[in-house]
Motif scaffolding. Sequence first.
Motif, PDB file in Angstrom:
ATOM      1  N   PRO A 175       0.815  -1.222   0.000  1.00  0.00           N
ATOM      2  CA  PRO A 175       0.000   0.000   0.000  1.00  0.00           C
ATOM      3  C   PRO A 175       0.841   1.261   0.000  1.00  0.00           C
ATOM      4  O   PRO A 175       0.478   2.259  -0.623  1.00  0.00           O
ATOM      5  N   ILE A 176       1.989   1.196   0.674  1.00  0.00           N
ATOM      6  CA  ILE A 176       2.867   2.372   0.735  1.00  0.00           C
ATOM      7  C   ILE A 176       3.501   2.637  -0.628  1.00  0.00           C
ATOM      8  O   ILE A 176       3.508   3.779  -1.116  1.00  0.00           O
ATOM      9  N   ASN A 210       0.986   9.859   4.531  1.00  0.00           N
ATOM     10  CA  ASN A 210      -0.267  10.614   4.628  1.00  0.00           C
ATOM     11  C   ASN A 210      -0.008  12.100   4.844  1.00  0.00           C
ATOM     12  O   ASN A 210      -0.689  12.960   4.267  1.00  0.00           O
ATOM     13  N   VAL A 270       3.443   4.996   7.097  1.00  0.00           N
ATOM     14  CA  VAL A 270       2.070   5.368   6.748  1.00  0.00           C
ATOM     15  C   VAL A 270       1.788   6.803   7.170  1.00  0.00           C
ATOM     16  O   VAL A 270       1.224   7.601   6.407  1.00  0.00           O
ATOM     17  N   ALA A 302       0.920   3.911  -2.990  1.00  0.00           N
ATOM     18  CA  ALA A 302       0.580   5.312  -2.712  1.00  0.00           C
ATOM     19  C   ALA A 302       1.657   6.256  -3.239  1.00  0.00           C
ATOM     20  O   ALA A 302       1.358   7.296  -3.835  1.00  0.00           O
ATOM     21  N   ARG A 328      -4.823   8.476   0.506  1.00  0.00           N
ATOM     22  CA  ARG A 328      -4.596   8.400   1.960  1.00  0.00           C
ATOM     23  C   ARG A 328      -4.546   6.919   2.340  1.00  0.00           C
ATOM     24  O   ARG A 328      -5.405   6.135   1.946  1.00  0.00           O
ATOM     25  N   LEU A 329      -3.546   6.553   3.137  1.00  0.00           N
ATOM     26  CA  LEU A 329      -3.396   5.175   3.585  1.00  0.00           C
ATOM     27  C   LEU A 329      -4.261   4.909   4.809  1.00  0.00           C
ATOM     28  O   LEU A 329      -4.588   5.823   5.566  1.00  0.00           O
ATOM     29  N   ASP A 330      -4.588   3.629   5.013  1.00  0.00           N
ATOM     30  CA  ASP A 330      -5.426   3.230   6.139  1.00  0.00           C
ATOM     31  C   ASP A 330      -4.714   3.549   7.449  1.00  0.00           C
ATOM     32  O   ASP A 330      -3.600   3.077   7.702  1.00  0.00           O
TER      33      ASP A 330
END
Length: 349
Positions: A82-83, A117, A113, A86, A98-100
């Motif tokens: 995810p990083i 963000n 993260v 992103a 925007r990451l969780d």
Amino acid sequence: MMHHGRPAHALRAVGSLVFFIGILCLAFYLTDAAYARLGWHPHALLSLILNCFLGLFLMIALAATIGMIFRPRDRRRNAFSPITDALARIATGDFSIRLDENLRRHGVVGELVQSVNHMATKLDEMEKLRQEFVSDVSHEIQSPLTSIRGFACALRKDGLAPDDRHHYLDVIEAESLRLSRLSENLLKLASLDSEKVHFEPKPYRLDQQLRNLILACETQWSGKKLDMEVALDEATITADEDLLSQAWINLIHNSIKFTPEGGTVRVGLHRTADNWQVTIADTGIGISEEEQARIFERFYKADRSRRHSTGGSGLGLAIAKRAVELHHGSIAVRSQPGSGAEFTVSLPA
């Protein structure tokens, strides 16, 4: 005290040894079969070396295959993908990603993260400011260009009265000057924002600078029959005189422009414990609390000051603020609608 980890460790060691011996036996039978098919009988030492190399290769291949089959699918990728995804989207200009936030519980991953963000939020804010800036510049340029084009076309009409012709030419000239001032102010802002800004501080008399600037615009405040109240303490500061003059000119001109005929403009210079304070106050239309929060933004103009008759591009206060900040000073405004405005500039003594 018993250590429950030791039996498990011993079992793993025995298992590894059995696995290694099994691999060597398999390598021996494979090489022996190959020798028989080729009719080749190498020396015992060479055969042992070949068996070891083949066994090592088989062990690595088998371990990699087992790892691919039984390893939790993309465990490391699930943590970092995810990083990386992103960052890839940010690199293409998508700053809305925007990451969780639930990933913030996972140590280093959580710190990454949070950083991603934060970076995306700041870049998104900058992108919105850039878009607003481009939109405002386009609006400010388009307005005078429309007037110039319209009145230039009107001049082509046959039988135009001389008075009308002179009026159209006056409008074209005024709008051309407006474009020129806009271009000049944009260049000033660009130079003030640049890391290579021309900054040459030197000692000079601040009170004399303010007095000379007030006298330079005498035709403006005397034409509106304004009372100009000036109280300047003698002050010598070390600063860039040209940069600060841009701040004083914009503040003084604004006070004169927004003060009705017969009003008052006050300019003061006084020493506090650690600062020199310059106050420029007027009895003009004032500024609402909502407008005060944005008054130093580029191209921001209060609704009442957007009338064509007032002119201006909304860059003057932004230039003043930047010039003061370059001198490690601050600028603030205090005002109420209908009760005038007071700008205070604090400079290190």
